[in-house]
Design a protein around this motif. Sequence first.
Motif, short mmCIF file in Angstrom:
data_model
loop_
_atom_site.label_atom_id
_atom_site.label_comp_id
_atom_site.label_asym_id
_atom_site.label_seq_id
_atom_site.Cartn_x
_atom_site.Cartn_y
_atom_site.Cartn_z
N ASN A 37 -16.33 -33.59 -19.79
CA ASN A 37 -16.82 -34.79 -20.47
C ASN A 37 -16.49 -36.06 -19.69
N HIS A 38 -16.24 -35.94 -18.40
CA HIS A 38 -15.79 -37.08 -17.61
C HIS A 38 -16.79 -38.22 -17.62
N ILE A 39 -16.30 -39.41 -17.35
CA ILE A 39 -17.14 -40.61 -17.41
C ILE A 39 -18.21 -40.60 -16.31
N ARG A 40 -19.31 -41.30 -16.60
CA ARG A 40 -20.44 -41.35 -15.66
C ARG A 40 -20.69 -42.75 -15.12
N GLN A 41 -19.99 -43.74 -15.62
CA GLN A 41 -20.19 -45.13 -15.22
C GLN A 41 -18.86 -45.70 -14.73
N PHE A 42 -18.91 -46.52 -13.67
CA PHE A 42 -17.68 -46.93 -13.02
C PHE A 42 -17.61 -48.44 -12.84
N LYS A 43 -17.84 -49.18 -13.91
CA LYS A 43 -17.83 -50.64 -13.80
C LYS A 43 -16.44 -51.24 -14.04
N ARG A 44 -15.55 -50.49 -14.69
CA ARG A 44 -14.19 -50.99 -14.88
C ARG A 44 -13.32 -50.59 -13.68
N GLU A 45 -12.21 -51.30 -13.51
CA GLU A 45 -11.30 -50.98 -12.43
C GLU A 45 -10.85 -49.52 -12.51
N GLU A 46 -10.64 -48.91 -11.35
CA GLU A 46 -10.27 -47.50 -11.31
C GLU A 46 -8.93 -47.24 -11.98
N TRP A 47 -8.03 -48.23 -11.96
CA TRP A 47 -6.73 -48.06 -12.60
C TRP A 47 -6.80 -48.27 -14.11
N ILE A 48 -7.97 -48.66 -14.62
CA ILE A 48 -8.19 -48.73 -16.07
C ILE A 48 -8.92 -47.48 -16.54
N ALA A 49 -10.01 -47.13 -15.87
CA ALA A 49 -10.79 -45.93 -16.20
C ALA A 49 -10.80 -45.05 -14.97
N HIS A 50 -9.96 -44.03 -14.96
CA HIS A 50 -9.70 -43.25 -13.75
C HIS A 50 -10.91 -42.43 -13.31
N ARG A 51 -10.97 -42.19 -12.00
CA ARG A 51 -12.06 -41.40 -11.39
C ARG A 51 -11.61 -40.01 -10.97
N ASP A 52 -10.34 -39.72 -11.11
CA ASP A 52 -9.82 -38.40 -10.73
C ASP A 52 -10.00 -37.46 -11.92
N PHE A 53 -10.97 -36.56 -11.81
CA PHE A 53 -11.32 -35.68 -12.92
C PHE A 53 -10.66 -34.30 -12.81
#
Length: 267
Positions: free
Chosen positions: A227-243
């Motif tokens: 269910n990982h996120i699909r949009q990356f407009k927030r800072e990576e340290w707020i909404a992580h990209r490491d799934f």
Amino acid sequence: MKLTGEQLRTFEEEGYLFLPECFSRTAAAYLLEQAQKIYGLDRKEVWRESSGVARTAFAAHRYNEGFRRLGAHPRLIEPIEQILGEQVYMHQYKVNAKAAFDGAVWQWHQDYGTWQRDDAMPEPRAMNIAVFLEDVTAVNGPLMFIPRSHKSGVLQAGHDLETTSYPLWTLDRETVSRLADEGGVVAPLGPAGSVLLFHGNLVHASPPNISPYNRTIVYLSLCAVSNHIRQFKREEWIAHRDFDPIIPLSDDCLDALLAEEGYRQPT
């Protein structure tokens, strides 16, 4: 750590589950000291109230060993995997301060509402787990929940960019009043080391802290890997990209760290 059938039913019905004294006071005191050190740092991950006191520290598990181990502790990870039915990754990690006298409000909101709108998280297959680092009492700004409000789905919300330093998708008074008439409002209270699990759609808030007592809580926002996120407009340290899925550490991982550092809780 596995939840019992009764605990799972309580969570499904009420939208939250309270586990008092899940961690020792000594472990909580150690992590509180680490939080206070982090709040003193000049880092972009540390957000502050208008008064200058710390409001929250994001991604502390990436630059502090104690919070890293807490973020992979089996007492936190395994219950969420049990509820969601698959492995989880860390969507967000924050250490929230509610400073004595100066801790500001967190308005009524749903966490998944933000995750959906800002991060394009597909479904509410994510939830929060909170660890009390200090006693949470009726006077120092406790979390307030509207039981069973998670069953209402994603509610209409407005993007509040002005009330506090943290932007939030907040609910209007009419919606909150209607839900409270149906489910009431509760504020789980307990000693340092206690844990709260709550559904991503559960409506919650916390009032300002005008008491002379601090209140610090760690929040892990855990999401099913699929269910990982699909949009990356927030800072990576707020909404992580490491799934990658979190691999739980041993149950004594925090105790081992305290032993390594020779930590003794202040009296």
